[in-house]
Design an enzyme around this catalytic site. Structure first.
Site, short mmCIF file in Angstrom:
data_model
loop_
_atom_site.label_atom_id
_atom_site.label_comp_id
_atom_site.label_asym_id
_atom_site.label_seq_id
_atom_site.Cartn_x
_atom_site.Cartn_y
_atom_site.Cartn_z
N THR A 16 30.00 47.96 40.27
CA THR A 16 29.56 48.37 38.95
C THR A 16 28.98 49.77 39.06
O THR A 16 28.36 50.10 40.07
CB THR A 16 28.47 47.40 38.45
OG1 THR A 16 29.10 46.19 38.07
CG2 THR A 16 27.69 47.95 37.28
N ARG A 68 33.55 35.33 30.69
CA ARG A 68 32.37 35.49 31.57
C ARG A 68 31.73 36.87 31.38
O ARG A 68 32.40 37.89 31.31
CB ARG A 68 32.81 35.31 33.02
CG ARG A 68 31.67 35.42 34.04
CD ARG A 68 31.56 36.81 34.63
NE ARG A 68 30.58 36.88 35.72
CZ ARG A 68 30.19 38.01 36.29
NH1 ARG A 68 30.69 39.16 35.90
NH2 ARG A 68 29.30 38.01 37.26
N VAL A 69 30.42 36.88 31.30
CA VAL A 69 29.66 38.14 31.25
C VAL A 69 28.65 38.11 32.39
O VAL A 69 27.99 37.10 32.62
CB VAL A 69 28.92 38.27 29.89
CG1 VAL A 69 28.01 39.49 29.89
CG2 VAL A 69 29.94 38.38 28.74
N GLY A 70 28.56 39.21 33.10
CA GLY A 70 27.64 39.29 34.24
C GLY A 70 26.30 39.88 33.85
O GLY A 70 25.90 39.90 32.69
N ASP A 71 25.63 40.39 34.86
CA ASP A 71 24.28 40.96 34.65
C ASP A 71 24.30 42.36 34.05
O ASP A 71 23.35 42.77 33.39
CB ASP A 71 23.57 41.05 36.00
CG ASP A 71 24.34 41.94 36.99
OD1 ASP A 71 25.59 41.84 37.04
OD2 ASP A 71 23.70 42.75 37.69
N THR A 83 23.91 46.32 41.34
CA THR A 83 25.31 45.91 41.44
C THR A 83 25.37 44.66 42.32
O THR A 83 24.43 44.35 43.03
CB THR A 83 26.18 47.06 42.02
OG1 THR A 83 27.54 46.64 42.07
CG2 THR A 83 25.74 47.46 43.41
N GLY A 84 26.48 43.96 42.23
CA GLY A 84 26.63 42.76 43.04
C GLY A 84 26.89 41.54 42.17
O GLY A 84 27.30 41.65 41.01
N GLY A 133 26.54 39.12 39.71
CA GLY A 133 25.71 39.17 38.51
C GLY A 133 24.89 37.92 38.25
O GLY A 133 23.75 37.99 37.79
#
Ligand code: ASP
Length: 343
Positions: A205, A233-236, A256-257, A259
């Protein structure tokens, strides 16, 4: 081509007698203004931001330019040319936050080239913080953004077709002793798509935080999220407090990473609060990583999470669960990529 693995270990050439561990925690000297972005591909982002900061502009404008520059790249992990979800759709997440707790976010957005600018529009022209999916796209189109092709980029198509052979959902993020990336021949960006022989792929990211000459902080985050994620899906990254947080009295943080691990701990907000308690940015990033790992140390061997933090004084910190996380700092014309300390 630049890759994440081509980095400068800060001071490595000047101080060859130091052991590696010491070099990894060496902090880059900075002065105001300054911009810091995730990964060595953060050079592109910083190069977008720097002209704004250099000419005395706002950190908010600078981080938006950082996002735009990243989204303009042909990349595996940011923008419309990035890797798709498991159903073949590129869905984008982005957010932005200024020095007065104003923030905007878009999630699950398709076919719009500059999600970071849509997020800024949400922040500045609506009473809301976050717009999702078709609604976010409708808002973007109503505000002059244009619809991009629904076709995958050549690199993303190639990576997706490779993934489809096994269709295993197996995120691999810089895991120590993990498989070696096999770069796509057609990749031409600084973070060109790469995939692994076992079908897993990279996920990065672009997060950028900046301090301007007036002493104000801002940040942004833009991503296509985890490749081959479930549709929806939605991440952080677009979640204020998880992938990004800015408190102008204290500092700015992005990450990053994996989420899901960051969301559980409200990662970026946690790091800001740890700085508020008197920790340096480095100490705060480290404490947040330790908290994430403590939840399940065994599982933590299989994922990456990495934070970068910038405090009001311009001090920078970074810390990651796994090795190989780099970040890029610009406080003069030349961006410098630094290998973060790891657990
Ligand atoms: N944090 C992003 C997500 O979970 C992925 C990444 O940073 O690599 O969507």
């Amino acid at each position: 081509m630049t890759t994440r693995r081509h980095f400068l270990r800060w001071g490595a050439f000047a101080l060859p007698q130091f052991n590696l561990k010491n070099l990894l925690i060496e902090k880059p000297p900075v002065s105001k203004p300054v911009v810091v972005s995730t990964w060595d591909s953060g050079k592109t982002a910083n190069n977008g931001a720097w002209p704004v900061l250099k000419s005395g502009g706002r950190a908010l404008d600078a981080v938006e330019q950082a996002g735009i520059a990243s989204e303009n790249e042909q990349s595996c992990c940011v923008g419309v040319g990035a890797n798709p979800d498991r159903d073949g759709h590129v869905t984008l997440d982005a957010c932005i936050m200024d020095n007065q707790f104003n923030c905007g976010s878009v999630v699950f957005l398709e076919r719009i080239k500059h999600p970071v600018s849509v997020a800024r529009k949400v922040m500045e022209t609506t009473p809301h913080v976050m717009l999702a999916g078709a609604g976010a796209q409708q808002f973007a189109l109503a505000n002059g953004f244009t619809l991009e092709s629904d076709k995958l980029s050549a690199d993303a198509r190639k990576t997706y077709e490779h993934w489809l052979k096994k269709s295993a959902y197996k995120p691999v993020i810089n895991v120590e002793n993990g498989p070696k990336p096999r770069p796509s021949k057609k990749g031409n960006g600084p973070f060109a798509p790469s995939y692994f022989d076992d079908g897993s792929v990279n996920h990065d990211t672009m997060g950028t935080i900046a301090l301007d000459s007036a002493g104000n902080l801002s940040g942004m985050c833009t991503t296509s999220g985890m490749a081959f994620k479930m549709h929806g899906r939605v991440g952080d990254s677009p979640i204020i407090g998880a992938g990004l947080y800015v408190d102008n009295e204290i500092g700015a943080v992005t990450c990053t990473g994996q989420g899901e691990e960051v969301i559980r701990m409200c990662g970026a907000h946690l790091v800001v609060e740890l700085m508020r308690q008197g920790n340096t940015p480095q100490e705060a990033c480290r404490a947040a990583v330790e908290r994430i790992v403590k939840r399940d140390p065994e599982r933590a061997k299989t994922f990456q999470v990495a934070f970068i933090a910038l405090n009001k004084a311009g001090e920078i910190g970074a810390y990651s669960v796994q090795k190989d996380f780099t970040y890029t700092v610009t406080s003069n014309e030349t961006p410098t990529t630094v290998l973060a300390a790891k657990r």
